[in-house]
Every structure is written in structure tokens, then in C-alpha cells.
Design a protein around this motif. Structure first.
Motif, PDB file in Angstrom:
ATOM      1  N   TYR A 149       0.837  -1.211   0.000  1.00  0.00           N
ATOM      2  CA  TYR A 149       0.000   0.000   0.000  1.00  0.00           C
ATOM      3  C   TYR A 149       0.863   1.249   0.000  1.00  0.00           C
ATOM      4  O   TYR A 149       0.581   2.226  -0.711  1.00  0.00           O
ATOM      5  N   GLY A 150       1.919   1.263   0.825  1.00  0.00           N
ATOM      6  CA  GLY A 150       2.784   2.429   0.876  1.00  0.00           C
ATOM      7  C   GLY A 150       3.420   2.729  -0.464  1.00  0.00           C
ATOM      8  O   GLY A 150       3.515   3.901  -0.878  1.00  0.00           O
ATOM      9  N   VAL A 151       3.844   1.685  -1.165  1.00  0.00           N
ATOM     10  CA  VAL A 151       4.486   1.887  -2.479  1.00  0.00           C
ATOM     11  C   VAL A 151       3.495   2.480  -3.482  1.00  0.00           C
ATOM     12  O   VAL A 151       3.783   3.486  -4.155  1.00  0.00           O
ATOM     13  N   VAL A 152       2.312   1.866  -3.579  1.00  0.00           N
ATOM     14  CA  VAL A 152       1.360   2.343  -4.598  1.00  0.00           C
ATOM     15  C   VAL A 152       0.799   3.714  -4.225  1.00  0.00           C
ATOM     16  O   VAL A 152       0.467   4.531  -5.094  1.00  0.00           O
ATOM     17  N   ARG A 153       0.723   3.999  -2.943  1.00  0.00           N
ATOM     18  CA  ARG A 153       0.225   5.308  -2.517  1.00  0.00           C
ATOM     19  C   ARG A 153       1.227   6.402  -2.867  1.00  0.00           C
ATOM     20  O   ARG A 153       0.850   7.498  -3.334  1.00  0.00           O
ATOM     21  N   LEU A 154       2.499   6.109  -2.691  1.00  0.00           N
ATOM     22  CA  LEU A 154       3.521   7.086  -3.056  1.00  0.00           C
ATOM     23  C   LEU A 154       3.588   7.273  -4.565  1.00  0.00           C
ATOM     24  O   LEU A 154       3.868   8.383  -5.055  1.00  0.00           O
ATOM     25  N   ILE A 155       3.348   6.205  -5.308  1.00  0.00           N
ATOM     26  CA  ILE A 155       3.290   6.345  -6.772  1.00  0.00           C
ATOM     27  C   ILE A 155       2.154   7.273  -7.174  1.00  0.00           C
ATOM     28  O   ILE A 155       2.266   8.076  -8.105  1.00  0.00           O
ATOM     29  N   GLN A 156       1.052   7.175  -6.418  1.00  0.00           N
ATOM     30  CA  GLN A 156      -0.124   7.982  -6.751  1.00  0.00           C
ATOM     31  C   GLN A 156       0.068   9.456  -6.404  1.00  0.00           C
ATOM     32  O   GLN A 156      -0.250  10.339  -7.211  1.00  0.00           O
ATOM     33  N   ILE A 157       0.588   9.743  -5.204  1.00  0.00           N
ATOM     34  CA  ILE A 157       0.640  11.135  -4.743  1.00  0.00           C
ATOM     35  C   ILE A 157       2.031  11.752  -4.844  1.00  0.00           C
ATOM     36  O   ILE A 157       2.206  12.947  -4.597  1.00  0.00           O
ATOM     37  N   GLY A 158       3.036  10.957  -5.185  1.00  0.00           N
ATOM     38  CA  GLY A 158       4.394  11.479  -5.278  1.00  0.00           C
ATOM     39  C   GLY A 158       5.178  11.207  -4.003  1.00  0.00           C
ATOM     40  O   GLY A 158       4.622  11.165  -2.905  1.00  0.00           O
TER      41      GLY A 158
END
Length: 404
Positions: A149-158
Motif C-alpha cells: 500500500y505504501g508503495v502504490v500510494r507514493l506512486i499515486q501522490i508522489g
């Protein structure tokens, strides 16, 4: 014969009862997990409907794929049946939902303010593994789901500094909460397994004790039989000097052989139906007649007295009969009389004589007249036998109390 009794005393534990505590804990865990997942799932579904973070098509697909198995898992868990399949599907599908999340949100405006609806399902996915996965895989999911989740969330918001700190906190929080919930489930299962193991050991110990008790009861019965019938027949045969005495010895030997052949049947043959305390009086009169003895029998039976089991009455009669025989053989029946009393609490039989008496504690253990035919026989039916003897005579008291 004793081996047969030991086999009969063996207790077989039903397979369904071996994991009784574990099964109950599993049902409780399924219910608790389902209720918790329902709360978080409803919160996530509320945010998922009409979410603008992903495209409308992806929103529909991800909502159906995610909440379909989740709803099945919750329903099955509440009813406590068939919940493992939906739980495994949901635990396997949710990581895929996270993997495609960057694709579903590509080109959409992203903001670090406010968590996406997948955030509320992180611990739902990890706790679902507690219902179906082995422990090591549960811990893998505890780390995999939040980190993914942390990885994909950072991909989404930068991955700027503020977003990195915010997402890292969410990931650590989710991991800690997941580990705590998995440990609680593991501890409950471990406790249940120990309870089941202790219960099984207790049942097996009870079975062994029951088998040992059956062997002991058989030993007491055979010992009393040997003394009452076999040894008496041998002594009669040895002392026989007239044709009548020889015939009597032969009859006694035949009766002893018959009783030995039937020794594997219920102790002291006869029905166990309740009998009136006067049954003991009649039995003692019959026994005195067989010994050609004019017995002084003193009876005090309270009208409020209750019937007692047939095996108890027979055991008291046989034990008292042996006490009478001992008095005749060793005290010449001097002052011999028998007292039978019964009320609503107990039945007492006393065999008293005024002979020269003997030292009760000096009787050898291999002499079965007292230890086997009187004391052990009475104890075998839940009664008590007390033997007192002095220079002024001997008193044998047999006591049996009604269950409270």
C-alpha cells in the motif's frame, strides 16, 4: 478374566471431541473477525462509492472484485460455516487490487489529504489471513499488504518528503495493528490446543483409573469367592470323615466350581433392582439355616427407610455371613447375635460375639476372611466395614449410607 475387565474399562474418545476447544475458538474468531471486517468494510464501501481518485470504470471493477468476496466472507463468518474459502479469496485478491491501483488512478488528480478507500481495508486483508493461512504466511501478509500500500500510494501522490512521512506512518501503524491481531488469534488457538490436550489427557487418565478400578473389583470378587467357596470346600473335604460329610464336601466343591465358572458375570449374581432392607434379614436367616445355626437376630427397621440396590444388599449379607462363619469357627459362636438396623439415612449390620477375640492388626494379609470377604466386599459397593476385637469379644459393623 482381569484382562477382560481392563479392556471393558477402556474409554474411546470420540474424534469430534478431541479438538472441542479449538473448534469453539475458531468459530469465535470467525465471528469476531467478521464483525470487525463488516465495520471497516462498510466504511471503505462508503468511500469507494463515487470515489474520484480512480476512473469510473476502474472504480466499478475494483469495487466489485474487492467487496464481493468480502461480503461472502463476512456472511459466512457470522454463520460460522464455509468462511475459509471467501477469506482466502479476499486475502489473495486484495494485493492484486493494490497492484493495479496506480493504473486505476493514472492521470487523475491526486492529493495526500484524505486516505483512499483501499486504506480502510488494509487490516481487513491481513486479519482475513488468520482464518485460513498458516501462521508464517499470516506474518508475511502483515508486512506485504501495508508495504505494498505504501508503495502504490507514493506512486499515486508522489514521493516528496511530507508524503513519505505521512505514508510511512500509515504503513507502520497498519503493520503494528496487524501483528497485534495475528498474535491474539495465535494465542487463543494455542490456549485452545492446550485445553484440548489437557482434556484428552484427563479423559485418558480417567479411563486408565476406571480400568484399574475394574481390575481391583474383579480381584476383590475373586478373592472373596476363593475364600467363601473354594477354600471352604477344600477344608470340608479335608475334615470329612463320614459319608454324609463327604457328600456335603462334594456338593460344596460342585457349587464352588459353578461359581468360579460364572465369576466373569456381574459381581454377586442377581438383579440390581432396589430391595427392601428386610431382604438382608431374610438373607441372614437363610445363611444361618445353611450353617444349622439358631441365630439370634435383632431387627430394627424404621418405616421411613428406603429400598437399597440389590448388589449392596447381597454384599452386606455375604459379608455378614462371613463374619458369622468366623465367629463360629474361631469363637465357638459364644454370645453370637446379629443386629440389623435401617432408617432413611443408612443401613447397619452388626455381628457381635463374646469370644476370646483376636488382634485385628496381627491378621496376615493372605488371610482373606476379613480383608477380602468382609472389608473389601463392603467397600466395593460403597460401604464401610469396621472390625473391633478384644478379650471381651468381637464386633463387625457393616455400614452403607444412602446417597445424598
Amino acid at each position: 478374566m482381569a484382562a477382560e475387565v481392563a479392556t471393558a474399562g477402556t474409554l474411546t474418545i470420540p474424534p469430534d471431541s478431541t479438538f472441542f476447544s479449538r473448534e469453539r475458538v475458531e468459530r469465535i474468531l470467525a465471528l469476531v473477525v467478521s464483525v470487525g471486517c463488516a465495520i471497516l468494510g462498510f466504511q471503505s464501501l462508503f468511500h469507494a462509492v463515487g470515489s474520484t481518485q480512480e476512473t469510473p470504470t476502474w472504480n466499478l471493477v475494483l469495487t466489485v472484485v474487492t467487496f464481493g468476496p468480502l461480503i461472502l466472507m463476512i456472511a459466512a463468518g457470522v454463520f460460522g460455516r464455509f468462511y475459509r474459502g471467501p477469506a482466502a479469496v479476499f486475502a489473495g485478491v486484495f494485493p492484486l487490487v493494490l497492484v493495479v491501483w496506480p493504473i486505476a488512478t493514472a492521470g487523475r488528480e491526486a492529493s495526500a489529504v484524505g486516505e483512499p478507500w483501499i486504506w480502510y481495508l488494509l487490516n481487513v486483508a491481513t486479519v482475513a489471513t488468520a482464518l485460513v493461512f498458516p501462521l508464517w504466511l499470516q506474518y508475511v501478509w502483515c508486512a506485504l499488504i501495508p508495504v505494498l500500500y505504501g508503495v502504490v500510494r507514493l506512486i499515486q501522490i508522489g514521493a516528496d518528503g511530507q508524503s513519505l512521512i505521512l505514508v510511512s506512518r500509515q504503513v507502520v501503524y497498519a503493520i503494528i495493528l496487524a501483528v497485534v491481531m495475528i498474535m491474539i488469534g495465535w494465542m487463543l488457538r494455542l490456549l485452545a490446543e492446550r485445553l484440548d490436550r489437557t482434556r484428552e489427557e484427563a479423559v485418558r487418565s480417567y479411563a486408565a483409573a476406571a480400568a484399574a478400578d475394574a481390575v481391583e473389583q474383579e480381584r476383590i470378587s475373586v478373592a472373596a469367592l476363593m475364600h467363601d467357596s473354594v477354600l471352604a470346600a477344600l477344608i470340608a473335604a479335608e475334615r470329612a470323615s463320614t459319608p454324609r460329610e463327604r457328600d456335603l464336601a462334594v456338593a460344596m466343591a460342585r457349587d464352588a466350581l459353578t461359581r468360579l465358572a460364572n465369576a466373569d458375570r456381574e459381581a454377586e449374581e442377581g438383579p440390581d433392582e432396589p430391595v427392601d432392607p428386610t431382604f438382608i434379614v431374610d438373607g441372614l436367616r437363610h445363611a444361618a439355616g445353611e450353617h444349622d445355626l439358631d441365630l439370634d437376630l435383632r431387627v430394627s427397621v424404621d418405616p421411613r427407610s428406603h429400598p437399597l440396590p440389590g448388589r449392596v444388599a447381597r454384599a452386606l449379607v455375604l459379608a455378614a455371613d462371613q463374619a458369622i462363619v468366623n465367629s463360629v469357627e474361631h469363637a465357638d459362636a459364644a454370645g453370637l447375635h446379629v443386629e440389623v438396623s435401617a432408617d432413611d439415612r443408612r443401613v447397619v449390620v452388626r455381628v457381635v460375639d463374646t469370644g476370646k477375640g483376636f488382634d485385628v492388626h496381627a491378621v496376615p494379609e493372605d488371610r482373606l476372611g476379613i480383608s477380602g470377604s468382609i472389608v473389601a466386599r463392603t467397600a466395593a459397593v460403597g460401604g464401610q466395614a469396621l472390625v473391633r476385637s478384644s478379650r471381651r469379644g468381637t464386633a463387625v459393623e457393616l455400614r452403607w449410607e444412602y446417597p445424598r
